[in-house]
Design an enzyme around this catalytic site. Structure first.
Site, PDB file in Angstrom:
ATOM      1  N   GLU A   1       0.805  -1.232   0.000  1.00 57.58           N
ATOM      2  CA  GLU A   1       0.000   0.000   0.000  1.00 57.58           C
ATOM      3  C   GLU A   1       0.836   1.279   0.000  1.00 57.58           C
ATOM      4  OE1 GLU A   1      -2.737  -0.374   3.250  1.00 57.58           O
ATOM      5  OE2 GLU A   1      -3.596  -2.248   2.494  1.00 57.58           O
TER       6      GLU A   1
ATOM      7  N   GLU B   1      -6.425 -10.717  -1.108  1.00 49.23           N
ATOM      8  CA  GLU B   1      -7.251 -10.547   0.096  1.00 49.23           C
ATOM      9  C   GLU B   1      -8.730 -10.508  -0.283  1.00 49.23           C
ATOM     10  OE1 GLU B   1      -5.849  -7.278   2.520  1.00 49.23           O
ATOM     11  OE2 GLU B   1      -3.751  -7.669   2.009  1.00 49.23           O
TER      12      GLU B   1
END
Length: 375
Positions: free
Chosen positions: A156, A261
């Protein structure tokens, strides 16, 4: 006569129950196409949650630690590592013959403050932070060398608009912190695959920034094998078309793709994304299915799952792994995010630890696709 523990007995009963549901699992049905995995926590690994332990052991071909390999839990102080949980996760994967991914080495969240503070109490210098990154990555990757297939090296690093996240890593080292992380990870285990991982990869501006990062890493002679798309989804967004567009861009950039995810929330969303620092106030309007999901809504969720899974199969030449972020609806993180106290239904197993009918539909879909040789 020795008595088996209650956890062991429960696990065996649950495993028998799971195995009688169907001869095939998604892990088996996708063999040769991509790994099919799930995130694990310590209650599952230790057998405290015996039902979910049994499901994980029998249904999935790959696992990843949900939290216990992140910087904060594994390296809480500069001179101290907590290896116990990570070691147990490695042993769990080995016992069940599952592929293990390391998650994650460098992230702006769940990282201890000491990483960024110098001896004088002021922000660490670039030299100090770079050396701390090197020691951390060498220690963690080096300990599990040969036992972990690949690592989410950086997690991220971009905002949705494609700009770099203004993390402390970025403030001190600029964008080169990413290059250093990939360099150190490769030094620690030259045979390990290395990944960049992010959410909302379907957003064009963010995907373009990630593609540019891939090009820069490759130009610098650094290894990057795949980009992880977290794929935390809602009932409408991202669209199949947006996800496919991102796959095409990443494939053209010369990297493979990981769905890292995956979950699909069935609840109304106050926003799109997966920024874990964001929370909203509870309201009944945002938690409409406490007494169960209406049949028409469930049918829409099923179609959404199949549409996305079909897309993953379509790109199985470059998609190496699909990982769901959790096992059952009871344990999903989405019951508490982005609004605490809700009842969500995003997983493949229900609150009674039973396979949802959608799983058999996904298995049938996987069988229709011929296994192709990976490039």
């Amino acid at each position: 006569m020795k008595h088996k523990s209650i956890y062991a007995i429960a696990a065996m009963c649950c495993l028998a129950s799971v195995q009688t549901m169907a001869q095939k699992t998604l892990g088996e049905a996708t063999k040769g196409k991509f790994l099919f995995g799930t995130a694990v926590n310590m209650q599952q690994v230790n057998g405290v949650n015996a039902a979910e332990s049994a499901i994980i052991a029998s249904e999935f071909s790959a696992i990843v630690a949900e939290n216990d390999m992140k910087p904060q839990p594994i390296h809480p102080a500069e001179d101290r590592f907590n290896w116990d949980n990570a070691d147990k996760i490695v042993a769990f994967a080995e016992k069940n013959k599952q592929t293990l991914t390391g998650h994650c080495l460098i992230w702006h969240s769940q990282v201890p403050n000491w990483f960024f503070v110098g001896e004088d109490g002021k922000p660490a210098t670039p030299e100090v932070l770079k050396e701390r990154m090197r020691k951390h990555i060498h220690a963690v990757v080096g300990r599990y060398k040969g036992k972990i297939k690949g690592w989410d090296v950086v997690n991220e690093a971009f905002e949705d608009n494609g700009s770099y996240r203004n993390s402390k890593f970025y403030q001190i080292l600029g964008k080169d912190f990413i290059k250093y992380a990939f360099q150190f990870a490769h030094e620690a285990d030259p045979n390990a695959e290395l990944y960049y991982n992010d959410y909302n990869v379907e957003t064009p501006s963010k995907c373009d920034a990630i593609v540019q990062l891939v090009k820069e890493l490759k130009a610098a002679g650094l290894r990057i094998d795949a980009v992880g798309s977290q794929s935390h989804m809602h009932m409408i967004n991202p669209t199949v078309e947006a996800a496919e567009a991102s796959f095409k861009k990443l494939k053209a950039a010369g990297v493979h793709i990981l769905i890292t995810e995956w979950d699909i929330s069935i609840l109304p969303s106050p926003y799109e994304g997966a920024n874990i620092s964001t929370n909203f106030s509870y309201s009944k309007e945002m938690d409409p299915y406490r007494d169960g999901v209406p049949a028409d809504v469930q049918a829409k969720w099923n179609k959404r799952m199949l549409d996305m899974f079909n897309l993953f199969l379509k790109y199985d030449d470059v998609i190496d792994r699909v990982t769901v972020w959790g096992v059952t609806d009871n344990g999903t993180w989405l019951n508490g995010f982005p609004i605490r106290g809700r009842m969500d239904y995003p997983m493949l197993f229900d609150r009674n630890n039973k396979r949802k009918p959608i799983v058999d539909q996904m298995i049938k879909l996987a069988k229709k696709y011929k296994t192709i040789k990976k490039k």
